[in-house]
Design an enzyme around this catalytic site. Sequence first.
Site, PDB file in Angstrom:
ATOM      1  N   LYS A   1       0.864  -1.197   0.000  1.00 46.74           N
ATOM      2  CA  LYS A   1       0.000   0.000   0.000  1.00 46.74           C
ATOM      3  C   LYS A   1       0.886   1.227   0.000  1.00 46.74           C
ATOM      4  O   LYS A   1       2.052   1.184   0.412  1.00 46.74           O
ATOM      5  CB  LYS A   1      -0.925   0.039   1.217  1.00 46.74           C
ATOM      6  CG  LYS A   1      -0.258   0.017   2.609  1.00 46.74           C
ATOM      7  CD  LYS A   1       0.181   1.342   3.148  1.00 46.74           C
ATOM      8  CE  LYS A   1       0.775   1.259   4.558  1.00 46.74           C
ATOM      9  NZ  LYS A   1       1.570   2.423   4.965  1.00 46.74           N
TER      10      LYS A   1
ATOM     11  N   PRO B   1       9.710  -4.134  -0.144  1.00 47.35           N
ATOM     12  CA  PRO B   1      10.777  -3.814   0.809  1.00 47.35           C
ATOM     13  C   PRO B   1      10.247  -3.695   2.242  1.00 47.35           C
ATOM     14  O   PRO B   1       9.113  -3.265   2.456  1.00 47.35           O
ATOM     15  CB  PRO B   1      11.305  -2.466   0.320  1.00 47.35           C
ATOM     16  CG  PRO B   1      10.839  -2.320  -1.077  1.00 47.35           C
ATOM     17  CD  PRO B   1       9.570  -3.118  -1.193  1.00 47.35           C
ATOM     18  N   VAL B   2      11.106  -4.086   3.181  1.00 47.43           N
ATOM     19  CA  VAL B   2      10.746  -4.073   4.613  1.00 47.43           C
ATOM     20  C   VAL B   2      11.163  -2.721   5.217  1.00 47.43           C
ATOM     21  O   VAL B   2      12.176  -2.145   4.812  1.00 47.43           O
ATOM     22  CB  VAL B   2      11.494  -5.232   5.325  1.00 47.43           C
ATOM     23  CG1 VAL B   2      11.284  -5.187   6.826  1.00 47.43           C
ATOM     24  CG2 VAL B   2      11.035  -6.573   4.754  1.00 47.43           C
TER      25      VAL B   2
ATOM     26  N   GLY C   1       4.061  -4.125   3.792  1.00 43.58           N
ATOM     27  CA  GLY C   1       4.293  -5.506   3.343  1.00 43.58           C
ATOM     28  C   GLY C   1       3.942  -6.551   4.390  1.00 43.58           C
ATOM     29  O   GLY C   1       3.194  -7.493   4.110  1.00 43.58           O
TER      30      GLY C   1
ATOM     31  N   SER D   1       2.044  -6.270   7.028  1.00 43.89           N
ATOM     32  CA  SER D   1       0.611  -6.224   7.333  1.00 43.89           C
ATOM     33  C   SER D   1      -0.186  -6.920   6.242  1.00 43.89           C
ATOM     34  O   SER D   1      -1.145  -7.649   6.517  1.00 43.89           O
ATOM     35  CB  SER D   1       0.128  -4.779   7.440  1.00 43.89           C
ATOM     36  OG  SER D   1       0.808  -4.121   8.476  1.00 43.89           O
TER      37      SER D   1
ATOM     38  N   ASP E   1      -2.514  -1.582  10.488  1.00 40.11           N
ATOM     39  CA  ASP E   1      -2.754  -1.517   9.034  1.00 40.11           C
ATOM     40  C   ASP E   1      -3.371  -2.792   8.464  1.00 40.11           C
ATOM     41  O   ASP E   1      -3.719  -2.826   7.283  1.00 40.11           O
ATOM     42  CB  ASP E   1      -1.409  -1.366   8.283  1.00 40.11           C
ATOM     43  CG  ASP E   1      -0.841   0.024   8.390  1.00 40.11           C
ATOM     44  OD1 ASP E   1      -1.561   0.905   8.893  1.00 40.11           O
ATOM     45  OD2 ASP E   1       0.306   0.209   7.975  1.00 40.11           O
TER      46      ASP E   1
HETATM   47  O1  C5P Z   1      -0.148  -1.268  15.084  1.00 41.47           O
HETATM   48  P1  C5P Z   1       1.273  -1.471  14.710  1.00 41.47           P
HETATM   49  O2  C5P Z   1       1.929  -2.562  15.511  1.00 41.47           O
HETATM   50  O3  C5P Z   1       1.499  -1.613  13.251  1.00 41.47           O
HETATM   51  O4  C5P Z   1       2.017  -0.122  15.110  1.00 41.47           O
HETATM   52  C1  C5P Z   1       3.409  -0.022  15.287  1.00 41.47           C
HETATM   53  C2  C5P Z   1       3.698   1.146  16.199  1.00 41.47           C
HETATM   54  O5  C5P Z   1       3.381   2.378  15.539  1.00 41.47           O
HETATM   55  C3  C5P Z   1       2.878   1.150  17.461  1.00 41.47           C
HETATM   56  O6  C5P Z   1       3.525   0.450  18.489  1.00 41.47           O
HETATM   57  C4  C5P Z   1       2.776   2.619  17.792  1.00 41.47           C
HETATM   58  O7  C5P Z   1       3.939   3.028  18.476  1.00 41.47           O
HETATM   59  C5  C5P Z   1       2.789   3.295  16.451  1.00 41.47           C
HETATM   60  N1  C5P Z   1       1.451   3.659  15.969  1.00 41.47           N
HETATM   61  C6  C5P Z   1       0.799   4.748  16.523  1.00 41.47           C
HETATM   62  N2  C5P Z   1      -0.442   5.093  16.071  1.00 41.47           N
HETATM   63  C7  C5P Z   1      -1.039   4.410  15.082  1.00 41.47           C
HETATM   64  C8  C5P Z   1      -0.384   3.304  14.492  1.00 41.47           C
HETATM   65  C9  C5P Z   1       0.859   2.962  14.954  1.00 41.47           C
HETATM   66  O8  C5P Z   1       1.322   5.398  17.440  1.00 41.47           O
HETATM   67  N3  C5P Z   1      -2.227   4.793  14.650  1.00 41.47           N
END
Ligand code: C5P
Length: 299
Positions: free
Chosen positions: A19, A102-103, A109, A111, A144
Amino acid sequence: MRKNNQEIINGISLKAPAKINLFLEVLGKRNDGYHELETVMQEIDLVDSLEFEEIDEGIKLECENSSIPLNENNLVYKAAELVLRECGIKKGVAIRLEKRIPVGAGLGGGSSDAAATLKALNSLWGIGLNDVELMELAAKIGSDVAFFIKGKTSLCRGRGEKVYPVEVKSKLNYLVVFPHVEISTKSIYGNLKIDLTKNRKDVSVFAKAVENSDVAEIGKLLFNRLEETIFSLYPDLLQTKNLLERFGFCGLLVSGSGSAIYGLCSNRNQAEMIRNQIELRGMGKVFVAANTIIPQTTR
Ligand code: C5P
């Protein structure tokens, strides 16, 4: 995944698309530590591939890319564990993951791989979860992941897990540049300074331009609130973006928490021409992409 060099019969293969964030505004910090977002995400035809095969027990994850974790630190593994646990499945699964996205690039990717895993196992084991139920499971894996259950183009709110589809009438062409920098999403949100006095960008204006498939207008309105923080931590990326400005894109933006930068092009020819020039300059890994809907195959 192959037995005696023969195609597996009782398996599923899926493509997991990347995305890009066309718009991302941060509305504030929440009590749970996450940030409240308004973001428009769009799937593009840069994809990982996954194959799933039922085995007696456990989760076996294979990936040729040695930097990819094969345990619970991989969102694919987490997704499979969640399905086994929450749906009470007494079987196991072997999963082969082929990475192209890519990571640490802000391209979603991991997600997308997790969402593909939820969909594949739902089908492999005939669990019968609908999209809403799949999205509820997805939100437990990461912010995501729910977006990728339906994919296409959506306005996402909350942490990103509340998904509202946006209709896009025509094809949008992009050039995606991965500057070989891996960024942790957590570190970007952790360093974000929210200034509520700053003009908040209006997502409805942006969504209208997307619905009208007005490329010039979309290009002008591309926005990512995280860019300032990303550039303050990675000044080289600002330099890369400034260099990319010279190629005459309709718009240019960092995707999500970075590091990928994409340019919106007026057509595929323009994207291909610019790709050649950027590759010659060695500015990173370059992908020509579009918002094509990818047919998902089952065998
Ligand atoms: O949800 P996910 O594990 O992908 O998010 C990774 C990190 O990004 C979370 O631990 C958080 O610190 C931050 N994040 C955030 N607000 C969001 C999405 C992600 O602060 N809406």
